[in-house]
Design an enzyme around this catalytic site. Structure first.
Site, short mmCIF file in Angstrom:
data_model
loop_
_atom_site.label_atom_id
_atom_site.label_comp_id
_atom_site.label_asym_id
_atom_site.label_seq_id
_atom_site.Cartn_x
_atom_site.Cartn_y
_atom_site.Cartn_z
N LYS A 27 13.68 0.52 -29.41
CA LYS A 27 12.49 -0.34 -29.30
C LYS A 27 11.21 0.42 -29.65
CE LYS A 27 13.39 -1.28 -24.95
NZ LYS A 27 14.62 -0.46 -24.79
N ARG A 83 16.49 12.64 -26.97
CA ARG A 83 15.19 12.04 -27.32
C ARG A 83 14.02 12.99 -27.01
NH1 ARG A 83 13.45 6.14 -25.27
NH2 ARG A 83 13.72 6.99 -23.17
P1 ADP Z 1 13.91 2.70 -26.58
O1 ADP Z 1 12.42 2.62 -26.77
O2 ADP Z 1 14.61 1.40 -26.89
O3 ADP Z 1 14.32 3.24 -25.23
P2 ADP Z 1 13.78 4.78 -28.62
O4 ADP Z 1 13.08 4.09 -29.74
O5 ADP Z 1 12.98 5.77 -27.85
O6 ADP Z 1 14.50 3.72 -27.64
O7 ADP Z 1 15.07 5.47 -29.24
C1 ADP Z 1 15.97 6.21 -28.40
C2 ADP Z 1 16.46 7.44 -29.14
O8 ADP Z 1 17.30 7.04 -30.24
C3 ADP Z 1 15.35 8.29 -29.75
O9 ADP Z 1 15.72 9.65 -29.63
C4 ADP Z 1 15.33 7.85 -31.22
O10 ADP Z 1 14.85 8.87 -32.08
C5 ADP Z 1 16.79 7.54 -31.47
N1 ADP Z 1 16.98 6.48 -32.46
C6 ADP Z 1 16.21 5.38 -32.67
N2 ADP Z 1 16.70 4.61 -33.66
C7 ADP Z 1 17.84 5.24 -34.06
C8 ADP Z 1 18.82 4.94 -35.07
N3 ADP Z 1 18.73 3.85 -35.83
N4 ADP Z 1 19.85 5.80 -35.22
C9 ADP Z 1 19.95 6.91 -34.43
N5 ADP Z 1 19.07 7.25 -33.47
C10 ADP Z 1 18.02 6.42 -33.30
P1 AMP Z 2 11.01 2.64 -20.35
O1 AMP Z 2 9.89 3.53 -20.85
O2 AMP Z 2 10.92 1.25 -20.86
O3 AMP Z 2 12.37 3.28 -20.58
O4 AMP Z 2 10.82 2.53 -18.77
C1 AMP Z 2 10.88 3.68 -17.93
C2 AMP Z 2 10.94 3.25 -16.48
O5 AMP Z 2 9.73 2.52 -16.13
C3 AMP Z 2 12.06 2.29 -16.12
O6 AMP Z 2 13.28 2.98 -15.83
C4 AMP Z 2 11.50 1.58 -14.88
O7 AMP Z 2 11.57 2.42 -13.75
C5 AMP Z 2 10.03 1.44 -15.25
N1 AMP Z 2 9.74 0.18 -15.96
C6 AMP Z 2 9.33 0.03 -17.25
N2 AMP Z 2 9.13 -1.26 -17.55
C7 AMP Z 2 9.42 -1.96 -16.42
C8 AMP Z 2 9.43 -3.34 -16.09
N3 AMP Z 2 9.10 -4.29 -16.98
N4 AMP Z 2 9.78 -3.69 -14.82
C9 AMP Z 2 10.12 -2.76 -13.91
N5 AMP Z 2 10.14 -1.45 -14.16
C10 AMP Z 2 9.80 -1.04 -15.40
#
Ligand code: ADP
Ligand code: AMP
Length: 217
Positions: free
Chosen positions: A20, A130
């Site tokens: 995302k 990450r």
């Molecule tokens: P989210 O915001 O959904 O938690 P991230 O965008 O931070 O996820 O992505 C999670 C990890 O996966 C990061 O280390 C990112 O660089 C990696 N990543 C994102 N897209 C891909 C992809 N298409 N293939 C492999 N790794 C990816």
């Molecule tokens: P994220 O950066 O989206 O992976 O979120 C990191 C952490 O923040 C999560 O594991 C939750 O503890 C908290 N968090 C983020 N968004 C929300 C949400 N919409 N509702 C509740 N907790 C959240």
């Protein structure tokens, strides 16, 4: 972008590690609308030591959802800022049905919910490798999407770091919380007719192209 009309009140839905944040920065740079990540808003509140941040911290450290009223107050305030008037990309919110219903009851309408579908087996490896930019929050991966210069963000030159909750035990909790509390939103938005599902595996550029196609109104 061509002459098509694109949805601008967006939500990115997907498990932790689905990509995302990676895709959101690309949409921000191209569409000129802000990413509103509740995770980022909460981490800022924790870093600033606000009362809300102090309350949220223990939930985040354990990989649990922060109570709805805390998150809602942050989102509602952020959506009222002028840069969100033209549209926004919600990232990590709503995270359960009651948060989704809270948006509806405030008259906040989404045009499109984009689900990034990634098999569970891939998520742990994505999250343990990450790295995040401290300054602009761009997301990288040590193997899959490394920065050009180690430790330095390609986008803004900021320093990259590893999130504390990107440890194997907390990731496991976050993935369980996603399945139990967030995944039901897929059905909810499907029934509303605004869900589009996109394959979240493969190249970052290929996924981005598919997301943009899914934005055409
Ligand atoms: P989210 O915001 O959904 O938690 P991230 O965008 O931070 O996820 O992505 C999670 C990890 O996966 C990061 O280390 C990112 O660089 C990696 N990543 C994102 N897209 C891909 C992809 N298409 N293939 C492999 N790794 C990816
Ligand atoms: P994220 O950066 O989206 O992976 O979120 C990191 C952490 O923040 C999560 O594991 C939750 O503890 C908290 N968090 C983020 N968004 C929300 C949400 N919409 N509702 C509740 N907790 C959240």
């Amino acid at each position: 972008m061509n002459g098509s009309k694109f949805a601008t009140r967006l939500m990115l839905l997907g498990a932790p590690g689905a990509g995302k944040g990676t895709q959101a920065v690309r949409l921000v740079d191209e569409l000129g609308i802000p990413q509103i990540s509740t995770g980022d808003l909460l981490r800022n509140a924790v870093a600033a030591g606000t009362a809300l941040g102090k309350e949220a911290q223990s939930y985040m450290g354990a990989g649990k959802l922060v109570p709805d009223e805390l998150v809602l107050s942050l989102v509602v305030a952020r959506l009222a800022e002028p840069d969100a008037a033209k549209g926004y990309i919600l990232d990590g919110f709503p995270r359960n049905l009651s948060q989704a219903e809270a948006l509806v009851s405030r008259g906040i309408v989404l045009d499109r919910v984009l689900s990034l579908d990634v098999p569970k087996e891939a998520l742990m490896e994505r999250l343990t490798g990450r790295r995040i930019c401290r300054a602009c929050q761009a997301s990288y991966h040590l193997s899959f999407n490394p920065t050009k210069v180690e430790g330095i963000c390609d986008r803004c030159g900021g320093e990259t770091y590893q999130r504390k909750d990107d440890s194997a035990d907390v990731i496991a909790n976050r993935l369980d919380v996603y399945e139990a509390q967030t995944a039901p939103l897929l059905d909810y938005y499907e029934k509303m007719g605004i869900l589009r599902r996109v394959n979240g595996t493969g190249s970052i550029e290929g996924i981005y192209a598919a997301l943009k196609d899914a934005l055409v109104m």
